[in-house]
Design a protein around this motif. Structure first.
Motif, PDB file in Angstrom:
ATOM      1  N   THR A   1      35.275  40.878  48.149  1.00  0.00           N
ATOM      2  CA  THR A   1      33.872  41.249  47.975  1.00  0.00           C
ATOM      3  C   THR A   1      33.696  42.658  47.414  1.00  0.00           C
ATOM      4  N   LEU A   2      34.794  43.408  47.222  1.00  0.00           N
ATOM      5  CA  LEU A   2      34.672  44.769  46.694  1.00  0.00           C
ATOM      6  C   LEU A   2      34.625  44.724  45.172  1.00  0.00           C
ATOM      7  N   VAL A   3      33.629  44.020  44.673  1.00  0.00           N
ATOM      8  CA  VAL A   3      33.492  43.794  43.237  1.00  0.00           C
ATOM      9  C   VAL A   3      32.073  44.125  42.808  1.00  0.00           C
TER      10      VAL A   3
ATOM     11  N   GLU B   1      35.088  44.959  52.834  1.00  0.00           N
ATOM     12  CA  GLU B   1      36.069  43.878  52.748  1.00  0.00           C
ATOM     13  C   GLU B   1      36.423  43.358  54.127  1.00  0.00           C
ATOM     14  N   ARG B   2      35.833  42.227  54.477  1.00  0.00           N
ATOM     15  CA  ARG B   2      36.043  41.668  55.818  1.00  0.00           C
ATOM     16  C   ARG B   2      37.457  41.104  56.005  1.00  0.00           C
TER      17      ARG B   2
ATOM     18  N   GLY C   1      38.814  45.193  41.949  1.00  0.00           N
ATOM     19  CA  GLY C   1      38.418  45.333  43.342  1.00  0.00           C
ATOM     20  C   GLY C   1      38.867  44.181  44.232  1.00  0.00           C
ATOM     21  N   GLU C   2      39.362  43.102  43.649  1.00  0.00           N
ATOM     22  CA  GLU C   2      39.796  41.962  44.461  1.00  0.00           C
ATOM     23  C   GLU C   2      41.181  42.205  45.076  1.00  0.00           C
ATOM     24  N   PHE C   3      41.523  41.346  46.046  1.00  0.00           N
ATOM     25  CA  PHE C   3      42.840  41.430  46.664  1.00  0.00           C
ATOM     26  C   PHE C   3      43.580  40.116  46.497  1.00  0.00           C
TER      27      PHE C   3
ATOM     28  N   LEU D   1      32.943  49.889  50.822  1.00  0.00           N
ATOM     29  CA  LEU D   1      33.692  50.432  51.949  1.00  0.00           C
ATOM     30  C   LEU D   1      35.023  49.710  52.100  1.00  0.00           C
ATOM     31  N   CYS D   2      36.112  50.485  52.295  1.00  0.00           N
ATOM     32  CA  CYS D   2      37.417  49.880  52.548  1.00  0.00           C
ATOM     33  C   CYS D   2      38.270  50.869  53.336  1.00  0.00           C
TER      34      CYS D   2
END
Length: 268
Positions: A109-111, A263-264, A44-46, A230-231
Motif C-alpha cells: 500500500t506504500l504506493v 504498510e500493514r 513502494g511495493e514489497f 509510514l513504514c
C-alpha cells in the motif's frame, strides 16, 4: 502401458543471482539481485525474499520492501541482521554470485496510487523502514504529483543513518530525477540515542512542532496539502497514524485512496 510422466509444477519463486552486498554496520546491510525480465512492480511495493531451506526444509521467506524504483534494472533490498533470525542469520552471509529466492507477486500500500492528490508528500520511516522511500523518491511520477517531497528517517545511532550520503548528495546526480530532487526533495534525519542536530523520535518532533519549525513550514499536517506514507516500527506507525488522524487526515488504500498510508504487512 507406461504411466504419463508427472507434470512439473512451476516454482512459486524466482531464483536470482546476488549482484552486490554492502554492510553498513554490524546490524544493517543492503544487497541487490538481478531483476527477472518479466517482473513488474509499483515503486513502494514489497515482495517475499528468502533462501532455500536447509536439509530439504521449505524455503524461509520474509516480506521485504523493494528499495529500487520501478524502472531499475536491478532489485535492491535493505535489511537488518538478526543473529538468531531464521532468515537474516543466513541472509547476511550472502555473497555476489550466490542465489536468493524471490516471490513472483509484488504487493503493498506504500504506493502513489493509494494517495489522493496533494502538494507535499511526507515519507516517514524508522530503521529499515527507509527502504520503500528509496523506491518512491526515485520515481519521476512522485515529483510530477507533488511539489515537495520530505524523507524523514529516525534511527537509534548516527551510524544507523544508512544512505545518508545518497539523500544529501548522490540523488542529485540521478540522471532521471536529479534536477527534481535538488528542487523538491528534503532529507530530515533524527537520532534517538546520540547527540544530533535533530534529536529524538519523529513522532515527538511532530507533536512538539519542531519538525515543521525546522523546515520552515506551518505547524501541523493539513488534509488539503499533506499526504503521508509510514513504514517502520509498529510503535511509530501506530503513534504517527493516530497523530495524523488528529489533524484530519484519513487512511487510504489501493481500493480507496486517502491522505496517508501505512504498510500493514509489517505490522503485527
Amino acid at each position: 502401458m507406461t504411466s504419463p510422466a508427472p507434470v512439473a509444477r512451476p516454482s512459486p519463486f524466482h531464483e536470482q543471482t546476488v549482484l552486490w552486498v554492502r554492510h553498513w554496520t554490524d546490524s544493517l546491510f543492503s544487497f541487490a539481485i538481478a531483476r527477472p525480465d518479466d517482473f513488474r512492480f509499483r515503486s513502494g511495493e514489497f515482495v517475499m525474499i528468502g533462501l532455500p531451506g536447509e536439509g530439504g526444509a521449505k524455503p524461509v521467506m520474509r516480506a521485504y520492501s523493494i528499495a529500487s524504483p520501478n524502472w531499475a534494472e536491478e532489485l535492491e533490498f535493505y535489511s537488518i541482521k538478526v543473529p538468531d533470525g531464521p532468515l537474516t542469520s543466513r541472509l547476511q552471509m550472502i555473497q555476489p554470485g550466490q542465489t536468493v529466492l524471490m516471490g513472483k507477486k509484488p504487493v503493498g500500500t506504500l504506493v502513489l496510487d493509494a494517495l489522493t492528490g496533494g502538494e507535499r508528500l511526507w515519507l516517514i520511516g524508522t530503521g529499515t523502514g527507509l527502504a520503500p522511500w528509496l523506491s518512491v523518491a526515485r520515481d519521476p511520477e512522485t515529483y510530477a504529483r507533488f511539489k515537495q517531497v520530505i524523507v524523514c528517517h529516525t534511527v537509534r545511532n548516527v551510524e544507523d543513518l544508512a544512505y545518508r550520503d545518497f539523500w544529501t548528495h548522490e540523488i542529485h546526480d540521478d540522471p532521471l530525477i536529479g534536477d527534481e530532487a535538488k528542487r523538491q526533495l528534503t532529507y530530515y534525519p533524527t537520532v534517538t540515542r546520540e547527540r544530533f542536530q535533530t534529536p529524538g523520535r519523529i513522532t515527538d518532533r511532530i507533536r512538539s512542532g519542531d519538525l515543521f519549525a525546522d523546515l520552515g513550514l506551518p505547524i501541523g499536517f493539513s488534509p488539503n496539502t499533506d499526504r503521508v506514507m509510514l513504514c517502520g516500527s509498529m510503535a511509530m506507525i501506530k503513534e504517527a497514524g493516530e497523530l495524523l488522524e488528529t489533524y484530519g487526515l484519513k487512511e487510504g488504500s489501493n481500493a480507496e485512496p486517502g491522505d496517508y498510508v501505512l504498510e500493514r504487512a509489517f505490522v503485527g
